[in-house]
Scaffold this motif. Structure first.
Motif, short mmCIF file in Angstrom:
data_model
loop_
_atom_site.label_atom_id
_atom_site.label_comp_id
_atom_site.label_asym_id
_atom_site.label_seq_id
_atom_site.Cartn_x
_atom_site.Cartn_y
_atom_site.Cartn_z
N PHE A 47 0.83 -1.20 0.00
CA PHE A 47 0.00 0.00 0.00
C PHE A 47 0.87 1.25 0.00
CE2 PHE A 47 -3.31 2.90 1.00
CZ PHE A 47 -2.85 3.72 2.02
N VAL A 48 0.45 2.27 -0.76
CA VAL A 48 1.14 3.55 -0.79
C VAL A 48 0.22 4.67 -0.27
CG1 VAL A 48 2.21 5.31 -2.26
CG2 VAL A 48 2.62 2.87 -2.71
N ALA A 49 -0.96 4.79 -0.86
CA ALA A 49 -1.87 5.87 -0.48
C ALA A 49 -3.27 5.56 -0.99
CB ALA A 49 -1.39 7.21 -1.07
N VAL A 50 -4.26 6.19 -0.35
CA VAL A 50 -5.65 6.03 -0.77
C VAL A 50 -6.37 7.37 -0.60
CG1 VAL A 50 -6.33 5.21 1.53
CG2 VAL A 50 -7.78 4.69 -0.45
N ALA A 60 0.95 5.48 3.55
CA ALA A 60 1.91 4.61 4.22
C ALA A 60 2.95 5.50 4.90
CB ALA A 60 2.58 3.69 3.21
N ASP A 61 3.47 5.04 6.02
CA ASP A 61 4.45 5.84 6.76
C ASP A 61 5.68 6.16 5.90
OD1 ASP A 61 3.91 4.24 10.00
OD2 ASP A 61 2.87 5.89 9.00
N SER A 62 6.03 5.24 5.03
CA SER A 62 7.24 5.41 4.23
C SER A 62 7.16 6.55 3.22
CB SER A 62 7.57 4.10 3.50
OG SER A 62 6.48 3.74 2.64
N VAL A 63 5.95 7.00 2.91
CA VAL A 63 5.80 8.07 1.91
C VAL A 63 5.16 9.33 2.48
CG1 VAL A 63 5.58 6.31 0.11
CG2 VAL A 63 3.51 7.40 1.02
N LYS A 64 4.74 9.26 3.72
CA LYS A 64 4.04 10.39 4.34
C LYS A 64 4.95 11.63 4.33
CE LYS A 64 1.48 8.89 7.54
NZ LYS A 64 1.00 8.32 8.82
N PHE A 67 4.69 12.16 -0.61
CA PHE A 67 3.74 11.86 -1.68
C PHE A 67 2.39 12.51 -1.36
CE2 PHE A 67 5.59 7.50 -3.21
CZ PHE A 67 6.83 8.09 -3.34
N THR A 68 1.68 12.88 -2.42
CA THR A 68 0.34 13.43 -2.27
C THR A 68 -0.60 12.76 -3.27
OG1 THR A 68 1.22 15.59 -1.60
CG2 THR A 68 -1.09 15.51 -2.31
N ILE A 69 -1.66 12.18 -2.76
CA ILE A 69 -2.66 11.56 -3.61
C ILE A 69 -3.84 12.53 -3.79
CG2 ILE A 69 -3.86 10.42 -1.68
CD1 ILE A 69 -4.37 8.03 -3.57
N SER A 70 -4.42 12.52 -4.98
CA SER A 70 -5.57 13.38 -5.25
C SER A 70 -6.40 12.76 -6.36
CB SER A 70 -5.11 14.79 -5.62
OG SER A 70 -4.34 14.76 -6.81
N ARG A 71 -7.56 13.34 -6.58
CA ARG A 71 -8.44 12.85 -7.64
C ARG A 71 -9.23 14.01 -8.22
NH1 ARG A 71 -12.07 8.46 -5.07
NH2 ARG A 71 -13.03 8.45 -7.13
N ASP A 72 -9.60 13.88 -9.49
CA ASP A 72 -10.46 14.84 -10.16
C ASP A 72 -11.59 14.03 -10.78
OD1 ASP A 72 -11.73 16.62 -11.84
OD2 ASP A 72 -9.89 17.63 -12.45
N ASN A 73 -12.71 13.97 -10.09
CA ASN A 73 -13.82 13.13 -10.56
C ASN A 73 -14.38 13.63 -11.89
OD1 ASN A 73 -13.61 11.41 -8.36
ND2 ASN A 73 -15.12 12.54 -7.16
N ALA A 74 -14.32 14.92 -12.13
CA ALA A 74 -14.82 15.45 -13.39
C ALA A 74 -14.00 14.94 -14.57
CB ALA A 74 -14.80 16.98 -13.36
N LYS A 75 -12.73 14.66 -14.33
CA LYS A 75 -11.85 14.15 -15.39
C LYS A 75 -11.65 12.64 -15.30
CE LYS A 75 -9.19 18.43 -15.89
NZ LYS A 75 -7.84 19.05 -15.87
N ASN A 76 -12.31 12.00 -14.34
CA ASN A 76 -12.13 10.56 -14.15
C ASN A 76 -10.65 10.18 -14.01
OD1 ASN A 76 -14.83 9.93 -14.11
ND2 ASN A 76 -14.82 8.73 -15.99
N THR A 77 -9.93 10.97 -13.26
CA THR A 77 -8.49 10.78 -13.16
C THR A 77 -8.02 10.92 -11.72
OG1 THR A 77 -8.18 11.64 -15.41
CG2 THR A 77 -6.23 11.53 -14.01
N GLY A 78 -7.09 10.06 -11.35
CA GLY A 78 -6.44 10.16 -10.06
C GLY A 78 -4.97 10.47 -10.25
#
Length: 123
Positions: A47-50, A60-64, A67-78
């Motif tokens: 696991f990395v991020a959710v 995950a602690d190793s990437v905190k 790393f930054t996770i994000s999503r754009d639902n309008a573009k159907n992209t994470g």
């Protein structure tokens, strides 16, 4: 199921940055939590991020802090923005969509997976 495709991987020097994208096909992308996992040679998929439907995140602690996770639902992209990369971040990275709206760090709770993309960090 949601069809997923990663892009943006490659080779980068330690300390550098990469931004991974995960394009989703299908109208149900916004109904799923989205996760990023990675697998190094000879190791299990970790696991990395959710990111949840509403934008809550967990790392995950190793990437905190790097790393930054994000999503754009309008573009159907994470996305997964990766900064201050280290050689130990080298792996194949996978994006995944959860079963329903489950917010989970376990691979068992994800029903759709991309094909994976290589990220290599040189020292």
């Amino acid at each position: 199921q949601v069809q997923l495709e990663e892009s943006g991987g490659g080779l980068v020097q330690a300390g550098g940055s990469l931004r991974l994208s995960c394009a989703a096909a299908g109208r149900t992308f916004a109904s799923h939590a989205m996760g990023w996992f990675r697998q190094a040679p000879g190791k299990e998929r970790d696991f990395v991020a959710v990111v949840s439907l509403t934008g809550s995140t967990y790392y995950a602690d190793s990437v905190k802090g790097r790393f930054t996770i994000s999503r754009d639902n309008a573009k159907n992209t994470g996305y997964l923005q990766m900064n201050s990369l280290k050689p130990e971040d080298t792996a194949v990275y996978y994006c995944a969509a959860s079963r329903g709206s489950i917010f989970s760090m376990s691979t068992r709770d994800y029903s759709s997976w991309g094909q994976g993309i290589q990220v290599t960090v040189s020292s």
